[in-house]
Design a protein around this motif. Structure first.
Motif, PDB file in Angstrom:
ATOM      1  N   MET A 152     116.040 -33.387 -84.877  1.00  0.00           N
ATOM      2  CA  MET A 152     115.520 -33.815 -86.170  1.00  0.00           C
ATOM      3  C   MET A 152     114.876 -35.193 -86.011  1.00  0.00           C
ATOM      4  SD  MET A 152     117.332 -33.396 -89.773  1.00  0.00           S
ATOM      5  CE  MET A 152     117.345 -34.681 -90.964  1.00  0.00           C
ATOM      6  N   LEU A 153     113.914 -35.460 -86.818  1.00  0.00           N
ATOM      7  CA  LEU A 153     113.246 -36.752 -86.787  1.00  0.00           C
ATOM      8  C   LEU A 153     114.169 -37.824 -87.363  1.00  0.00           C
ATOM      9  CD1 LEU A 153     109.743 -35.610 -88.014  1.00  0.00           C
ATOM     10  CD2 LEU A 153     110.424 -36.138 -85.689  1.00  0.00           C
ATOM     11  N   SER A 154     113.874 -39.080 -87.060  1.00  0.00           N
ATOM     12  CA  SER A 154     114.722 -40.179 -87.530  1.00  0.00           C
ATOM     13  C   SER A 154     114.660 -40.294 -89.055  1.00  0.00           C
ATOM     14  CB  SER A 154     114.293 -41.494 -86.891  1.00  0.00           C
ATOM     15  OG  SER A 154     113.087 -41.972 -87.465  1.00  0.00           O
ATOM     16  N   GLU A 155     115.723 -40.854 -89.613  1.00  0.00           N
ATOM     17  CA  GLU A 155     115.774 -41.046 -91.069  1.00  0.00           C
ATOM     18  C   GLU A 155     114.650 -41.948 -91.539  1.00  0.00           C
ATOM     19  OE1 GLU A 155     119.367 -41.936 -93.054  1.00  0.00           O
ATOM     20  OE2 GLU A 155     120.460 -40.298 -92.110  1.00  0.00           O
ATOM     21  N   ARG A 156     114.327 -42.955 -90.740  1.00  0.00           N
ATOM     22  CA  ARG A 156     113.248 -43.882 -91.138  1.00  0.00           C
ATOM     23  C   ARG A 156     111.918 -43.137 -91.233  1.00  0.00           C
ATOM     24  NH1 ARG A 156     110.255 -47.988 -87.933  1.00  0.00           N
ATOM     25  NH2 ARG A 156     111.399 -47.100 -86.196  1.00  0.00           N
ATOM     26  N   ILE A 157     111.631 -42.284 -90.247  1.00  0.00           N
ATOM     27  CA  ILE A 157     110.387 -41.511 -90.256  1.00  0.00           C
ATOM     28  C   ILE A 157     110.361 -40.582 -91.467  1.00  0.00           C
ATOM     29  CG2 ILE A 157     109.035 -39.760 -89.010  1.00  0.00           C
ATOM     30  CD1 ILE A 157     109.086 -42.574 -87.682  1.00  0.00           C
ATOM     31  N   LEU A 158     111.475 -39.902 -91.707  1.00  0.00           N
ATOM     32  CA  LEU A 158     111.534 -38.963 -92.828  1.00  0.00           C
ATOM     33  C   LEU A 158     111.392 -39.693 -94.157  1.00  0.00           C
ATOM     34  CD1 LEU A 158     114.275 -36.609 -91.441  1.00  0.00           C
ATOM     35  CD2 LEU A 158     111.837 -36.106 -91.696  1.00  0.00           C
ATOM     36  N   LYS A 167     116.267 -36.701 -99.965  1.00  0.00           N
ATOM     37  CA  LYS A 167     117.041 -36.649 -98.725  1.00  0.00           C
ATOM     38  C   LYS A 167     117.662 -35.273 -98.494  1.00  0.00           C
ATOM     39  CE  LYS A 167     120.063 -39.466 -95.975  1.00  0.00           C
ATOM     40  NZ  LYS A 167     120.789 -40.725 -95.881  1.00  0.00           N
ATOM     41  N   SER A 168     118.022 -34.592 -99.554  1.00  0.00           N
ATOM     42  CA  SER A 168     118.626 -33.260 -99.412  1.00  0.00           C
ATOM     43  C   SER A 168     117.643 -32.227 -98.849  1.00  0.00           C
ATOM     44  CB  SER A 168     119.172 -32.779-100.758  1.00  0.00           C
ATOM     45  OG  SER A 168     118.118 -32.649-101.705  1.00  0.00           O
ATOM     46  N   ARG A 169     116.345 -32.552 -98.862  1.00  0.00           N
ATOM     47  CA  ARG A 169     115.332 -31.623 -98.331  1.00  0.00           C
ATOM     48  C   ARG A 169     114.644 -32.158 -97.084  1.00  0.00           C
ATOM     49  NH1 ARG A 169     111.071 -29.624-101.797  1.00  0.00           N
ATOM     50  NH2 ARG A 169     110.839 -28.216-100.046  1.00  0.00           N
ATOM     51  N   TRP A 170     115.205 -33.198 -96.485  1.00  0.00           N
ATOM     52  CA  TRP A 170     114.586 -33.776 -95.297  1.00  0.00           C
ATOM     53  C   TRP A 170     114.574 -32.811 -94.129  1.00  0.00           C
ATOM     54  CZ3 TRP A 170     116.218 -39.618 -94.929  1.00  0.00           C
ATOM     55  CH2 TRP A 170     115.543 -40.339 -95.908  1.00  0.00           C
ATOM     56  N   SER A 171     115.509 -31.881 -94.073  1.00  0.00           N
ATOM     57  CA  SER A 171     115.479 -30.908 -92.977  1.00  0.00           C
ATOM     58  C   SER A 171     114.224 -30.030 -93.094  1.00  0.00           C
ATOM     59  CB  SER A 171     116.747 -30.059 -92.942  1.00  0.00           C
ATOM     60  OG  SER A 171     116.876 -29.305 -94.126  1.00  0.00           O
ATOM     61  N   ASP A 172     113.830 -29.687 -94.331  1.00  0.00           N
ATOM     62  CA  ASP A 172     112.585 -28.934 -94.546  1.00  0.00           C
ATOM     63  C   ASP A 172     111.372 -29.761 -94.119  1.00  0.00           C
ATOM     64  OD1 ASP A 172     114.063 -26.853 -95.727  1.00  0.00           O
ATOM     65  OD2 ASP A 172     113.823 -27.712 -97.733  1.00  0.00           O
ATOM     66  N   LEU A 173     111.368 -31.017 -94.512  1.00  0.00           N
ATOM     67  CA  LEU A 173     110.270 -31.916 -94.159  1.00  0.00           C
ATOM     68  C   LEU A 173     110.186 -32.086 -92.642  1.00  0.00           C
ATOM     69  CD1 LEU A 173     108.018 -33.878 -95.020  1.00  0.00           C
ATOM     70  CD2 LEU A 173     109.783 -35.646 -95.267  1.00  0.00           C
ATOM     71  N   SER A 174     111.328 -32.256 -92.005  1.00  0.00           N
ATOM     72  CA  SER A 174     111.360 -32.411 -90.551  1.00  0.00           C
ATOM     73  C   SER A 174     110.783 -31.189 -89.848  1.00  0.00           C
ATOM     74  CB  SER A 174     112.798 -32.656 -90.086  1.00  0.00           C
ATOM     75  OG  SER A 174     112.847 -32.843 -88.692  1.00  0.00           O
ATOM     76  N   ARG A 175     111.168 -30.007 -90.275  1.00  0.00           N
ATOM     77  CA  ARG A 175     110.625 -28.775 -89.677  1.00  0.00           C
ATOM     78  C   ARG A 175     109.110 -28.720 -89.828  1.00  0.00           C
ATOM     79  NH1 ARG A 175     115.150 -26.481 -91.816  1.00  0.00           N
ATOM     80  NH2 ARG A 175     114.047 -25.731 -93.647  1.00  0.00           N
ATOM     81  N   GLY A 176     108.611 -29.074 -91.008  1.00  0.00           N
ATOM     82  CA  GLY A 176     107.169 -29.063 -91.244  1.00  0.00           C
ATOM     83  C   GLY A 176     106.436 -30.082 -90.391  1.00  0.00           C
ATOM     84  N   LEU A 177     107.009 -31.264 -90.237  1.00  0.00           N
ATOM     85  CA  LEU A 177     106.372 -32.301 -89.426  1.00  0.00           C
ATOM     86  C   LEU A 177     106.372 -31.929 -87.954  1.00  0.00           C
ATOM     87  CD1 LEU A 177     107.807 -35.487 -91.153  1.00  0.00           C
ATOM     88  CD2 LEU A 177     105.459 -34.624 -91.275  1.00  0.00           C
ATOM     89  N   ILE A 178     107.459 -31.346 -87.490  1.00  0.00           N
ATOM     90  CA  ILE A 178     107.522 -30.918 -86.088  1.00  0.00           C
ATOM     91  C   ILE A 178     106.507 -29.805 -85.833  1.00  0.00           C
ATOM     92  CG2 ILE A 178     108.982 -29.791 -84.365  1.00  0.00           C
ATOM     93  CD1 ILE A 178     111.329 -31.466 -85.596  1.00  0.00           C
ATOM     94  N   ALA A 179     106.376 -28.884 -86.768  1.00  0.00           N
ATOM     95  CA  ALA A 179     105.373 -27.816 -86.631  1.00  0.00           C
ATOM     96  C   ALA A 179     103.964 -28.399 -86.632  1.00  0.00           C
ATOM     97  CB  ALA A 179     105.532 -26.789 -87.748  1.00  0.00           C
ATOM     98  N   ALA A 180     103.715 -29.371 -87.502  1.00  0.00           N
ATOM     99  CA  ALA A 180     102.394 -30.014 -87.556  1.00  0.00           C
ATOM    100  C   ALA A 180     102.113 -30.766 -86.257  1.00  0.00           C
ATOM    101  CB  ALA A 180     102.316 -30.966 -88.745  1.00  0.00           C
ATOM    102  N   ALA A 181     103.128 -31.427 -85.722  1.00  0.00           N
ATOM    103  CA  ALA A 181     102.950 -32.154 -84.465  1.00  0.00           C
ATOM    104  C   ALA A 181     102.570 -31.198 -83.344  1.00  0.00           C
ATOM    105  CB  ALA A 181     104.228 -32.912 -84.108  1.00  0.00           C
ATOM    106  N   LYS A 182     103.191 -30.040 -83.307  1.00  0.00           N
ATOM    107  CA  LYS A 182     102.839 -29.039 -82.290  1.00  0.00           C
ATOM    108  C   LYS A 182     101.398 -28.586 -82.474  1.00  0.00           C
ATOM    109  CE  LYS A 182     107.506 -27.310 -81.663  1.00  0.00           C
ATOM    110  NZ  LYS A 182     108.429 -26.196 -81.902  1.00  0.00           N
ATOM    111  N   ASP A 183     100.991 -28.369 -83.727  1.00  0.00           N
ATOM    112  CA  ASP A 183      99.612 -27.963 -84.004  1.00  0.00           C
ATOM    113  C   ASP A 183      98.611 -29.036 -83.579  1.00  0.00           C
ATOM    114  OD1 ASP A 183     100.462 -25.558 -85.052  1.00  0.00           O
ATOM    115  OD2 ASP A 183     100.219 -26.169 -87.156  1.00  0.00           O
ATOM    116  N   LEU A 184      99.041 -30.301 -83.634  1.00  0.00           N
ATOM    117  CA  LEU A 184      98.175 -31.412 -83.235  1.00  0.00           C
ATOM    118  C   LEU A 184      98.208 -31.658 -81.731  1.00  0.00           C
ATOM    119  CD1 LEU A 184      99.023 -33.890 -86.128  1.00  0.00           C
ATOM    120  CD2 LEU A 184      96.846 -32.707 -85.769  1.00  0.00           C
TER     121      LEU A 184
END
Length: 64
Positions: free
Chosen positions: A1-7, A24-41
């Protein structure tokens, strides 16, 4: 998971620019989306590198 500061930073930008709220309760969703976007980039899936890339980054509406 990404760091709390990044999220936290990214959730604020997403809220400000797009009106989408990721408490904060949905940061796991945000983290998954950001990791997927990073892979796409082409950043791969190394969380340490992704954290560094996202750190302090200001996104444009197009990037989001």
């Amino acid at each position: 998971m990404l760091s709390e500061r990044i999220l936290h930073q990214t959730s604020q930008q997403v809220s400000d620019l797009l009106g989408l709220h990721f408490p904060k309760s949905r940061w796991s969703d945000l983290s998954r989306g950001l990791i997927a976007a990073a892979k796409d980039l082409g950043l791969g899936n190394n969380l340490e590198y992704i954290n560094i890339w996202f750190d302090g980054r200001t996104f444009t509406p197009d990037e989001l």
